[in-house]
Scaffold this motif. Structure first.
Motif, short mmCIF file in Angstrom:
data_model
loop_
_atom_site.label_atom_id
_atom_site.label_comp_id
_atom_site.label_asym_id
_atom_site.label_seq_id
_atom_site.Cartn_x
_atom_site.Cartn_y
_atom_site.Cartn_z
N ALA A 23 149.80 25.08 43.88
CA ALA A 23 150.06 26.51 44.09
C ALA A 23 150.19 27.22 42.76
O ALA A 23 149.67 28.31 42.57
CB ALA A 23 151.33 26.70 44.92
N THR A 33 152.03 19.87 45.83
CA THR A 33 151.68 21.16 46.43
C THR A 33 152.12 22.31 45.53
O THR A 33 151.39 23.29 45.34
CB THR A 33 152.33 21.30 47.82
OG1 THR A 33 152.11 20.12 48.56
CG2 THR A 33 151.78 22.50 48.55
N SER A 34 153.32 22.17 44.96
CA SER A 34 153.81 23.23 44.08
C SER A 34 152.94 23.36 42.83
O SER A 34 152.62 24.45 42.39
CB SER A 34 155.25 22.94 43.68
OG SER A 34 156.07 22.91 44.82
N VAL A 43 161.13 23.59 41.17
CA VAL A 43 160.79 22.37 41.89
C VAL A 43 161.82 21.28 41.59
O VAL A 43 162.30 20.59 42.49
CB VAL A 43 159.38 21.88 41.50
CG1 VAL A 43 159.06 20.56 42.20
CG2 VAL A 43 158.34 22.93 41.83
N VAL A 94 155.93 17.79 47.76
CA VAL A 94 156.42 19.06 47.22
C VAL A 94 155.93 19.26 45.80
O VAL A 94 155.46 20.33 45.43
CB VAL A 94 157.96 19.12 47.20
CG1 VAL A 94 158.43 20.49 46.73
CG2 VAL A 94 158.53 18.82 48.55
N ILE A 127 156.41 29.70 42.25
CA ILE A 127 157.06 28.41 42.13
C ILE A 127 156.76 27.87 40.74
O ILE A 127 155.61 27.81 40.34
CB ILE A 127 156.52 27.42 43.17
CG1 ILE A 127 156.63 28.02 44.57
CG2 ILE A 127 157.28 26.11 43.08
CD1 ILE A 127 156.02 27.12 45.63
#
Lengths: 194, 194, 194, 194
Positions: free
Chosen positions: C163, C159-160, C181, C156, C176
């Motif tokens: 992104a 990936t965040s 997060v 997470v 995000i």
DNA sequence: TATGAATGAGTGTTCATTCAT
DNA sequence: CATGAATGAACACTCATTCAT
């Protein structure tokens, strides 16, 4: 082993193929096959297919100028000189006629008309020297400035040579031949009386 | 003639595209898009892309000759005529310079040097007429035969015009311009005395 | 380590070039030019261009883990730890975002997903340790097993971060960001009551 | 006969080849051979090889979303929904895993991360709707904002599914599997009490 | 060890031409 | 007459890899 082996082989092959097919129809694949080198080797020596054109143009002009200088006698009058230049230009044109044509257009499209001028510069210079001597001798009395005069003389000779070897000359009488060119230029060297 | 004449529309489109890109870089797809006809329609009127070249060449030469005749006065001396021809040629060359160049090479490669000669024939004939009159008037005394003379004069003018509009003329003094061409040709019309 | 260490110079050059162009668009020629070594030297240290990828991946993960450990305080709660990991991951991702992406696919295609797992192992181990401590402290009550938990948390965060730095975030509200997060993961650490 | 015959055949072939080789290693020649169309036909439907990527990405996401909606029951709680989404995502990921990966990098290089966001928008919207309902029902109490929450949930599920199908899962215990993902997300939906 | 010239298969893309409608 | 989708050979150019020095 030789220092410029591959480079020279590629230039030679390019000349041979482009002579036969013209610039656009000559493919790099054909050139490298003719040269006996790999496809990638071409791009080791030239950035692109276009980049080979100035190399060829330079070689032709150098050949022409060298031959002219070789045939030129120090004590020649401008009239002798014109005859020599016409003779040699016709010879060289006969050999390289297709190349001369495609170089024209080849150079035209690729942002490089300066290169053409640059290549011809020593030829123009040499011709201007001859004309200046002739002016001093009184054999050249035209009011045309030396610079343009040299360029126009060279143009007439080259264009006529090209016309001679490229046209099919169906009618003998109307074809431009060496004699006519020589007389034409000799006439142009002397002023007209209006 | 009619606005829907697809033949004319294709020729017009070809001229526009080839002027901008040269012969090889001009694609039939672009031409038909410009002409507003379908891809296949092109081949209804022309056997191939090459076949469009003579049509273009003919149109340019016709334009040139028409303009020359329009500007030409019946009672003009050969000197006036030369000036007119130089003026008009420079104008037309400026407008069609890219086309003239590519026609040169375009015609050269496609088995059609005769077509080139054929197209220029009426122009040569007209020039020969002018020179014959001048000979009768005593204004043209050169020993060069009329046929080659006409061709060489036309060559010098065209080549000079092309050089003028295609080179970047860095040095003003050496550039060939209209005046120099006119004087050069006038000189060439009178004989030299060896 | 030494400044002349060609292996390190090649890896550094590869990182620089691949960061800028991606794996496939980075050529060995560019890499060796950047590294200042000969074309052949590359193959003295790496079997192929692909073989350089694991070396790069290892270096990035080591950098990430080293920075995390440097920023991590011994007496930190799991909540502090998560914040630290998120902070550092966002920093490193910002710097290496292109590399991380291409390593992903780079490693994927070249029979080497084990290598990826092997490289990440110390990171997974470290995170599992932190989570086990948190379980003992009662700050982590989720029923998710430690192994998958560590992996999902790391996923997470990474990936965040990707992104965040790769998308153009047109709408502020939906993007995000680090705070979201952190809260998300903290929530995930405590069990839900169904 | 069918209206989109060739287009669909090219997309299908692209998917097949790129699934097997990745974006860069998939050549247009292979794609057209697989599709049973001519090389030029590809460029009738796509401006370039790159232009085929968004078409593929859109198809995958549409497939995923359609399957999710098909499996989703109207009266489902958010917990049921999460289970459904995880199930379907794992299925679709299994089928399209390589494509998803290469689309990521494929889209990344070609000025088009917006396209990626645009494609995912309906999926994000749908997930946000589910989460909003869950908030009203009191099943989702996390302080994470709906937008980022939806994105992170989708990310965890997709990344986990990819990890599951791409890694070799040497150790059963540590592998992320569907159950773990479901619990992880359910936990994340309820707030933590600091 | 280190070099770098040479390789040649491979790439994405173009375009004159055809043909079923 | 006119269409335009389809073709596929051909092109210029790239690049990972090799090998004689």
């Amino acid at each position: 082993m030789s220092i410029d082996n591959k480079y020279e082989m590629i230039v030679n092959a390019s000349i041979k193929i482009m002579k036969a097919k013209g610039f656009d129809k000559a493919s790099v694949s054909q050139i490298v096959k003719e040269a006996g080198v790999a496809q990638g080797t071409f791009y080791l020596y030239f950035d692109s297919k276009n980049a080979v054109v100035p190399a060829i143009a330079k070689r032709i002009l150098n050949t022409l100028l060298a031959e002219i200088k070789k045939a030129h006698r120090q004590d020649a009058t401008i009239y002798d000189t014109i005859e020599t230049v016409v003779d040699v230009t016709f010879e060289i044109t006969k050999e390289y006629k297709e190349l001369i044509l495609f170089c024209y257009s080849g150079l035209a499209y690729y942002h490089s008309l300066e290169i053409w001028e640059e290549i011809y510069q020593p030829y123009y210079d040499w011709m201007e020297d001859q004309l200046n001597s002739a002016k001093e001798n009184g054999l050249c009395t035209t009011k045309v400035e030396i610079g343009p005069l040299a360029r126009m003389i060279i143009n007439v000779i080259e264009t006529s040579a090209e016309a001679f070897y490229l046209s099919n000359q169906r009618s003998k009488e109307t074809a431009i031949n060496k004699d006519q060119v020589v007389i034409f230029i000799k006439s142009a060297l002397t002023d007209y009386h209006s």
